[in-house]
Design a protein around this motif. Structure first.
Motif, PDB file in Angstrom:
ATOM      1  N   TYR A   1     -31.802 -48.891  27.407  1.00  0.00           N
ATOM      2  CA  TYR A   1     -31.609 -49.683  26.196  1.00  0.00           C
ATOM      3  C   TYR A   1     -32.639 -49.306  25.145  1.00  0.00           C
ATOM      4  O   TYR A   1     -33.800 -49.078  25.463  1.00  0.00           O
ATOM      5  CB  TYR A   1     -31.739 -51.182  26.499  1.00  0.00           C
ATOM      6  CG  TYR A   1     -30.665 -51.734  27.395  1.00  0.00           C
ATOM      7  CD1 TYR A   1     -29.526 -52.330  26.866  1.00  0.00           C
ATOM      8  CD2 TYR A   1     -30.782 -51.665  28.774  1.00  0.00           C
ATOM      9  CE1 TYR A   1     -28.535 -52.843  27.691  1.00  0.00           C
ATOM     10  CE2 TYR A   1     -29.804 -52.163  29.611  1.00  0.00           C
ATOM     11  CZ  TYR A   1     -28.675 -52.758  29.064  1.00  0.00           C
ATOM     12  OH  TYR A   1     -27.707 -53.258  29.881  1.00  0.00           O
TER      13      TYR A   1
ATOM     14  N   LYS B   1     -32.411 -53.865  21.548  1.00  0.00           N
ATOM     15  CA  LYS B   1     -32.997 -55.171  21.832  1.00  0.00           C
ATOM     16  C   LYS B   1     -34.161 -55.358  20.865  1.00  0.00           C
ATOM     17  O   LYS B   1     -35.138 -54.609  20.903  1.00  0.00           O
ATOM     18  CB  LYS B   1     -33.492 -55.238  23.277  1.00  0.00           C
ATOM     19  CG  LYS B   1     -32.365 -55.242  24.307  1.00  0.00           C
ATOM     20  CD  LYS B   1     -32.905 -55.514  25.699  1.00  0.00           C
ATOM     21  CE  LYS B   1     -31.767 -55.631  26.706  1.00  0.00           C
ATOM     22  NZ  LYS B   1     -32.255 -55.977  28.066  1.00  0.00           N
TER      23      LYS B   1
ATOM     24  N   GLU C   1     -28.912 -63.175  25.117  1.00  0.00           N
ATOM     25  CA  GLU C   1     -28.391 -61.812  25.172  1.00  0.00           C
ATOM     26  C   GLU C   1     -26.883 -61.787  25.035  1.00  0.00           C
ATOM     27  O   GLU C   1     -26.312 -60.915  24.391  1.00  0.00           O
ATOM     28  CB  GLU C   1     -28.815 -61.147  26.485  1.00  0.00           C
ATOM     29  CG  GLU C   1     -28.350 -59.718  26.592  1.00  0.00           C
ATOM     30  CD  GLU C   1     -29.382 -58.844  27.256  1.00  0.00           C
ATOM     31  OE1 GLU C   1     -28.967 -57.896  27.936  1.00  0.00           O
ATOM     32  OE2 GLU C   1     -30.569 -59.109  27.104  1.00  0.00           O
TER      33      GLU C   1
ATOM     34  N   LEU D   1     -39.207 -55.974  28.182  1.00  0.00           N
ATOM     35  CA  LEU D   1     -38.367 -55.132  27.332  1.00  0.00           C
ATOM     36  C   LEU D   1     -38.592 -53.650  27.617  1.00  0.00           C
ATOM     37  O   LEU D   1     -37.677 -52.837  27.447  1.00  0.00           O
ATOM     38  CB  LEU D   1     -38.653 -55.431  25.862  1.00  0.00           C
ATOM     39  CG  LEU D   1     -38.210 -56.807  25.347  1.00  0.00           C
ATOM     40  CD1 LEU D   1     -38.695 -57.009  23.916  1.00  0.00           C
ATOM     41  CD2 LEU D   1     -36.707 -56.956  25.416  1.00  0.00           C
TER      42      LEU D   1
ATOM     43  N   ALA E   1     -26.592 -56.127  23.525  1.00  0.00           N
ATOM     44  CA  ALA E   1     -27.239 -54.811  23.465  1.00  0.00           C
ATOM     45  C   ALA E   1     -26.519 -53.838  24.368  1.00  0.00           C
ATOM     46  O   ALA E   1     -26.143 -54.165  25.492  1.00  0.00           O
ATOM     47  CB  ALA E   1     -28.698 -54.925  23.861  1.00  0.00           C
TER      48      ALA E   1
END
Length: 588
Positions: free
Chosen positions: A262, A541, A170, A254, A576
């Motif tokens: 996000y 993402k 990340e 996620l 992100a």
């Protein structure tokens, strides 16, 4: 002590003694009866003698009576002698019987004593065995506990390593790439290829396999060349035996990030027939396909993701999150809205354009966003879109998808800066104000209450207390790349194949340009890359699921897919970005 089963010897001896005693009592009673009869006979004899002494007349008669009495006395005496002999024999039999009974009892007692000692020894041995067994069980429990502790430590260390690895990924901003290897299927056998017999069907040998959960092994066996084994690393590798649930377990974190602010994009890439649609949607029968949440083991990422999103929303305050859905396909380099309706309310595919808005993000004007309340409504809309998706049979796949499918969930969050959420009436009013009854969007009038086609933008309300933000989840089932020679297509289907391969090639060019840090990234070379610009080169993402076949027949396409994933891992887009959601939150 009694044995666990059967009749003990002591019990048998007691029963035998009782029987003998009963016979003895019967004999004694018989003797008493005979003695009584003998006494009566003696009494009669005495009376006869007394009567003979008193009578002096009739001597002849007396002589006769005397002779008669003598005969009678002799008969009685003979009977008494016989009875006496019988009594003596009975007494001797009783004596012998008593001696036999005593001997039998003594023998039974001796056997019982021996049995008791044997049982006692067996009990002692059993106790020793039980103590040994308890010792072994304690040791086994200690070993199991030790193994459990080691397993827990291993899992914790493995989880820490994954967390650190994901954190590193990340921070670097790389795309997360997973690889899924499908099972061998009957049509995988290439002409002239060595096959293995498996029950009643032939299957080819695997040349692509999972070494572990992060490594793919490819056996490059080409005619006239030496065997070369290639290994490639990805964030996660799924073998053919791993289930849909296992794949989704790595996707679900996620979705938590989605509600944390996000944008998320999950994309399946691979050749035709490699399992992309199965991974994203689930099994696709030839006839009309309908989702069923009851068939949970076979469901793909899209229905599972919708179910998980609504489960997460249910844990939030009521009225704080709203969900809208759009379904789009890119076919022959054109974008079609699969939820658009005609004047009669029938769902039809309407061609749309792609534009770049003022923020530099891609948008689709007039794209339909349907509000949904739960996963059932979501799946119904997706089903309507799938019925319009273009499919044609090829030699590689009987239900080959000829378009790229993009399903988007837009989550609008109403957040409160200080005073908390308003009452239900305010929430309902704001929702009705924010989403008008029209499904179209006018980008020339940003103040219009219609829903926007750029879900990730942050919206400020007129009041200072409330803010609204939008995050989007894009679920993409790409059309499969194909070799024209293997697919055997012609005519219109050949033209479709050409557009599919060109769009996928444009996608690879975009990734290459981003990876090489070129000043110009050719997003507009294809409608697909233009539509996915925010996900590929933006701040979402992105999870890319590579789907490959293990067969030697498709080794070239598998190597191309794995190479595409390797280039995708090299893309660095920066970390992100989170939507400006007020209040604390946690990213996954």
């Amino acid at each position: 002590m009694r044995p666990r089963s059967g009749i003990s010897p002591s019990f048998v001896s007691e029963q035998r003694i009782r029987q003998l005693e009963q016979k003895l009592r019967a004999k004694e009673e018989r003797i008493i009866v005979l003695e009584t009869e003998n006494a009566l006979l003696h009494l009669k004899l005495a009376e006869s003698q007394s009567m003979f002494g008193k009578s002096s007349t009739k001597e002849l008669l007396k002589s006769y009576e005397k002779c008669k009495l003598c005969c009678l006395h002799g008969s009685v005496r003979s009977t008494v002698i016989q009875l006496y002999g019988t009594i003596q024999r009975l007494k001797q039999d009783m004596k012998n019987l008593r001696l036999s009974a005593l001997a039998f009892l003594k023998d039974v007692q001796h056997q019982s004593k021996n049995s008791f000692y044997q049982i006692l020894a067996a009990v002692q041995r059993l106790q020793i065995h039980n103590e040994a067994m308890e010792t072994f069980e304690i040791k086994a429990l200690e070993l199991e506990q030790s193994l459990l502790d080691v397993s827990e430590r291993y899992q914790k260390e493995k989880q820490k390593r994954k967390i650190l690895h994901n954190s590193l990924i990340e921070l670097r901003g790389n795309i997360r790439v997973h690889c899924r290897i499908r099972p061998l299927l009957p049509f995988d056998t290439a002409p002239g290829e060595l096959v293995l017999e498996d029950r009643h069907r032939s299957i080819s040998e695997k040349v692509v396999c999972a070494v572990d959960d992060e490594t793919v092994l490819v056996k490059c066996n080409r005619p006239g060349h030496a065997l070369i084994n290639k290994t490639l690393q990805f964030e996660r590798v799924y073998s053919a035996a791993e289930t849909q649930g296992t794949v989704f377990a790595d996707v679900s974190p996620l979705l938590i990030s989605l509600l944390d602010g996000y944008n998320v994009c999950i994309m399946a890439y691979g050749q035709t027939g490699s399992g992309k649609t199965y991974t994203m949607l689930g099994p696709q029968p030839e006839d009309n396909f309908a989702f069923s949440l009851e068939d949970e083991p076979e469901l793909g990422i899209i229905p599972r993701a919708a179910e998980e999103v609504f489960r997460l929303i249910s844990e939030k305050p009521p009225g704080s999150h709203w969900v809208d859905v759009s379904v789009v396909e890119v076919y022959n380099n054109d974008v079609f809205d699969l939820l658009a309706k005609d004047s009669c309310g029938t769902t039809i595919g309407v061609k749309r354009d792609i534009v770049t808005n003022k923020e530099g993000k891609s948008a689709v004007p007039l794209l339909v966003y349907e509000p949904v309340e739960d996963e059932v409504e979501f799946l119904e809309l997706v089903q309507k879109g799938l019925q319009l998706r273009v499919k044609h049979p090829t030699l590689v796949h009987a239900q080959s998808s000829r378009s790229h499918l993009v399903v988007t969930l837009t989550i609008t969050t109403k957040a409160v800066l200080e005073d908390g959420f308003g009452d239900c009436s305010d929430q309902k009013l704001n929702k009705e104000h924010f989403f008008s009854s029209s499904h179209s969007v006018n980008y020339d009038k940003p103040t219009c209450p219609s829903r926007s086609s750029s879900p990730a933008q942050f919206l400020n309300e007129s009041t200072e207390k409330h803010q609204q933000m939008r995050t989007k989840l894009q679920l993409v089932d790409l059309a499969g790349s194909e070799c024209v020679g293997l697919s055997g297509v012609s005519g219109a289907v050949l033209r479709e194949t050409s557009f599919i391969n060109r769009s996928l090639s444009a996608l690879a060019d975009v990734l290459g340009a981003i990876s090489d840090h070129r000043s110009h990234v050719p997003y507009r070379n294809s409608k697909l890359t233009h539509l996915l610009q925010d996900s590929i080169g933006g701040d979402a993402k992105l999870l890319l699921v590579l789907c490959v076949s293990p067969s030697q027949k498709y080794i070239t396409e598998s190597l191309q897919t794995l190479g595409f994933g390797t280039r995708a891992r090299q893309v660095q887009r920066g970390q992100a970005k989170k939507r400006n959601q007020p209040g604390p939150s946690k990213s996954k």
